[in-house]
Design a protein around this motif. Sequence first.
Motif, mmCIF file in Angstrom:
data_model
loop_
_atom_site.group_PDB
_atom_site.id
_atom_site.type_symbol
_atom_site.label_atom_id
_atom_site.label_comp_id
_atom_site.label_asym_id
_atom_site.label_seq_id
_atom_site.Cartn_x
_atom_site.Cartn_y
_atom_site.Cartn_z
ATOM 1 N N VAL A 233 -21.618 -30.738 -20.347
ATOM 2 C CA VAL A 233 -20.549 -29.783 -20.675
ATOM 3 C C VAL A 233 -20.474 -28.698 -19.606
ATOM 4 O O VAL A 233 -19.379 -28.338 -19.139
ATOM 5 N N PHE A 234 -21.638 -28.192 -19.196
ATOM 6 C CA PHE A 234 -21.674 -27.148 -18.164
ATOM 7 C C PHE A 234 -21.140 -27.680 -16.834
ATOM 8 O O PHE A 234 -20.368 -26.999 -16.142
ATOM 9 N N LEU A 235 -21.518 -28.913 -16.481
ATOM 10 C CA LEU A 235 -21.027 -29.511 -15.238
ATOM 11 C C LEU A 235 -19.514 -29.727 -15.290
ATOM 12 O O LEU A 235 -18.815 -29.513 -14.293
ATOM 13 N N ASP A 236 -19.009 -30.143 -16.444
ATOM 14 C CA ASP A 236 -17.561 -30.333 -16.595
ATOM 15 C C ASP A 236 -16.818 -29.007 -16.447
ATOM 16 O O ASP A 236 -15.715 -28.960 -15.868
ATOM 17 N N GLU A 237 -17.410 -27.927 -16.956
ATOM 18 C CA GLU A 237 -16.788 -26.617 -16.812
ATOM 19 C C GLU A 237 -16.728 -26.191 -15.349
ATOM 20 O O GLU A 237 -15.733 -25.622 -14.898
ATOM 21 N N ILE A 238 -17.785 -26.480 -14.602
ATOM 22 C CA ILE A 238 -17.798 -26.150 -13.178
ATOM 23 C C ILE A 238 -16.727 -26.949 -12.439
ATOM 24 O O ILE A 238 -15.978 -26.409 -11.616
ATOM 25 N N GLU A 239 -16.658 -28.252 -12.746
ATOM 26 C CA GLU A 239 -15.642 -29.082 -12.102
ATOM 27 C C GLU A 239 -14.238 -28.578 -12.409
ATOM 28 O O GLU A 239 -13.381 -28.483 -11.518
ATOM 29 N N GLY A 240 -13.999 -28.231 -13.679
ATOM 30 C CA GLY A 240 -12.679 -27.727 -14.057
ATOM 31 C C GLY A 240 -12.331 -26.434 -13.344
ATOM 32 O O GLY A 240 -11.180 -26.228 -12.915
ATOM 33 N N ALA A 241 -13.317 -25.555 -13.201
ATOM 34 C CA ALA A 241 -13.087 -24.290 -12.501
ATOM 35 C C ALA A 241 -12.750 -24.527 -11.042
ATOM 36 O O ALA A 241 -11.895 -23.848 -10.463
ATOM 37 N N CYS A 242 -13.403 -25.520 -10.428
ATOM 38 C CA CYS A 242 -13.119 -25.839 -9.024
ATOM 39 C C CYS A 242 -11.713 -26.412 -8.866
ATOM 40 O O CYS A 242 -10.948 -26.001 -7.973
ATOM 41 N N ARG A 243 -11.360 -27.353 -9.716
ATOM 42 C CA ARG A 243 -10.062 -28.012 -9.592
ATOM 43 C C ARG A 243 -8.899 -27.099 -9.979
ATOM 44 O O ARG A 243 -7.740 -27.410 -9.675
ATOM 45 N N SER A 244 -9.198 -25.996 -10.647
ATOM 46 C CA SER A 244 -8.129 -25.052 -10.988
ATOM 47 C C SER A 244 -7.653 -24.261 -9.779
ATOM 48 O O SER A 244 -6.594 -23.628 -9.832
ATOM 49 N N VAL A 291 -15.821 -20.264 -10.348
ATOM 50 C CA VAL A 291 -17.044 -20.819 -10.906
ATOM 51 C C VAL A 291 -17.981 -19.708 -11.372
ATOM 52 O O VAL A 291 -18.671 -19.828 -12.382
ATOM 53 N N GLY A 292 -17.996 -18.592 -10.635
ATOM 54 C CA GLY A 292 -18.861 -17.468 -10.989
ATOM 55 C C GLY A 292 -18.562 -16.893 -12.359
ATOM 56 O O GLY A 292 -19.459 -16.396 -13.038
ATOM 57 N N ARG A 293 -17.287 -16.963 -12.769
ATOM 58 C CA ARG A 293 -16.933 -16.456 -14.104
ATOM 59 C C ARG A 293 -17.582 -17.293 -15.197
ATOM 60 O O ARG A 293 -17.836 -16.806 -16.308
ATOM 61 N N VAL A 299 -22.767 -18.226 -6.494
ATOM 62 C CA VAL A 299 -22.147 -19.514 -6.211
ATOM 63 C C VAL A 299 -22.012 -19.676 -4.703
ATOM 64 O O VAL A 299 -21.508 -18.781 -4.020
ATOM 65 N N VAL A 300 -22.487 -20.793 -4.184
ATOM 66 C CA VAL A 300 -22.394 -21.093 -2.760
ATOM 67 C C VAL A 300 -21.549 -22.349 -2.596
ATOM 68 O O VAL A 300 -21.832 -23.384 -3.215
ATOM 69 N N VAL A 301 -20.510 -22.272 -1.760
ATOM 70 C CA VAL A 301 -19.563 -23.376 -1.616
ATOM 71 C C VAL A 301 -19.609 -23.919 -0.188
ATOM 72 O O VAL A 301 -19.536 -23.154 0.777
ATOM 73 N N HIS A 302 -19.750 -25.227 -0.080
ATOM 74 C CA HIS A 302 -19.650 -25.917 1.209
ATOM 75 C C HIS A 302 -18.323 -26.661 1.240
ATOM 76 O O HIS A 302 -17.986 -27.387 0.300
ATOM 77 N N MET A 303 -17.571 -26.506 2.301
ATOM 78 C CA MET A 303 -16.246 -27.096 2.391
ATOM 79 C C MET A 303 -16.277 -28.382 3.215
ATOM 80 O O MET A 303 -16.849 -28.419 4.308
ATOM 81 N N ASP A 304 -15.650 -29.435 2.679
ATOM 82 C CA ASP A 304 -15.551 -30.724 3.373
ATOM 83 C C ASP A 304 -14.085 -31.040 3.659
ATOM 84 O O ASP A 304 -13.348 -31.446 2.746
ATOM 85 N N PRO A 305 -13.635 -30.844 4.907
ATOM 86 C CA PRO A 305 -12.253 -31.226 5.250
ATOM 87 C C PRO A 305 -12.120 -32.755 5.244
ATOM 88 O O PRO A 305 -12.883 -33.448 5.919
ATOM 89 N N ILE A 306 -11.191 -33.280 4.474
ATOM 90 C CA ILE A 306 -10.997 -34.722 4.329
ATOM 91 C C ILE A 306 -9.624 -35.109 4.873
ATOM 92 O O ILE A 306 -8.611 -34.472 4.541
ATOM 93 N N ASN A 307 -9.613 -36.157 5.696
ATOM 94 C CA ASN A 307 -8.347 -36.631 6.258
ATOM 95 C C ASN A 307 -7.840 -37.808 5.432
ATOM 96 O O ASN A 307 -8.101 -38.974 5.753
ATOM 97 N N ARG A 308 -7.131 -37.503 4.368
ATOM 98 C CA ARG A 308 -6.555 -38.562 3.541
ATOM 99 C C ARG A 308 -5.251 -39.092 4.125
ATOM 100 O O ARG A 308 -4.663 -40.045 3.594
ATOM 101 N N ASP A 309 -4.816 -38.456 5.222
ATOM 102 C CA ASP A 309 -3.600 -38.918 5.898
ATOM 103 C C ASP A 309 -3.919 -39.934 6.992
ATOM 104 O O ASP A 309 -3.010 -40.391 7.701
#
Length: 395
Positions: A233-244, A291-293, A299-309
């Motif tokens: 449940v906690f992991l799902d909340e984190i994922e939802g916060a990120c995707r928002s 996520v901090g809320r 919270v530490v975020v690592h960014m991964d640039p993805i070339n889906r094009d």
Amino acid sequence: MKTFALWFASFFVPNHTLTANPDVRARYGVLEGWVSIVGNTLLFAVKLAIGLAVGSAALMADAIHTLSDSATSAVVIVGFKMSRKPSDSEHPFGHGRIEPVATLIIAILLFVAGFELLKHSITATLHPTVSKAGVVAIVIVTGTALAKELMARFSFALGDLIDSATLKADALHHRSDAFSTLLVVVALGASHLGYTQVDGIMGIGVSLVIFASAWGIAREAVNPLIGEAPSQVFLDEIEGACRSVTDVLGVHDIVVHNYGENRIVSLHIEVSHTLSALAIHEIAEDVEESVGRITQGMVVVHMDPINRDHPHYDTVLTEVQKVVAQDERVLTFHDLRIVGASLDRGTILFNITLNNNDRPTDHREVLRETRDKIQARFPGLDLLIKITPMFSYNP
């Protein structure tokens, strides 16, 4: 009981309704500890006096068990007070893990008490004495068992209010004492009827109850010290916060560290490679705030640039999905990247997450088979595949 516990706490805990507040939480713990000490001391005196008067080994053993509850409650008080100490140079993450340490100490004290009671009860079984307990004494001892059950429910209620494993452990200690006292009541009744060995046998039963309680409490205390997995449940909340957050394409490699009230979360976010460095930085800050809320921590975020094009991204994605779907040992994959403009020369990179419910012992075999299947589909490309560690969670 929870309503009564909240009402009772209102007299001793300022701002008692703010149970998420660390200071309020600590006061709840101290309150439970003092209530337990006072109650246990009174019950110990009653049991010991009757035990000496009637010559019951089981009742005297149970009295010592009750006294040990006072010692564990003292540990609860010290643990909650020390856990509120601020961070210092030697403990930069604070002292929050002292609370499970206090719970572990409770378990150790229970083991010691159980061992001492077991020795005493074996002696009483081999060399039984006649108990002189009357009906009045038996009724009073039964009343102490009911009192301990009420104390257990009170401690459970406070533990639920502040979500404290330590208070729930102390409540289990109270309940084990109540159960052992009921065994003593049986022993007193049997001795009154002339079955003298029952007293020692029930004393052994009491010690076994104590051992069982100690084991359960120790297991609950060790998990947060070793590092337990966060709830789904906690992991799902984190994922939802990120995707928002706008422009977030995916989230993976969520790692959670708990230090009592201090929590540190790190994670990887996938974004489009076409975004500027400034835009990616702003997305990272938005994710950290979102996520901090939820986590109420760092919270530490690592960014991964993805070339889906990439012109061949969909082709590679489809084939990787097929390979992963065919292997029950592989749960999912993430962070798919393609280096190079064609399928004749370049590199495919991605991570796979293994199924933790049936995690293979030989990771190299999984990597080799996955690599061979992908290589057969794209012989002109190099492959770089990594396995995500168990402490890193992926939706």
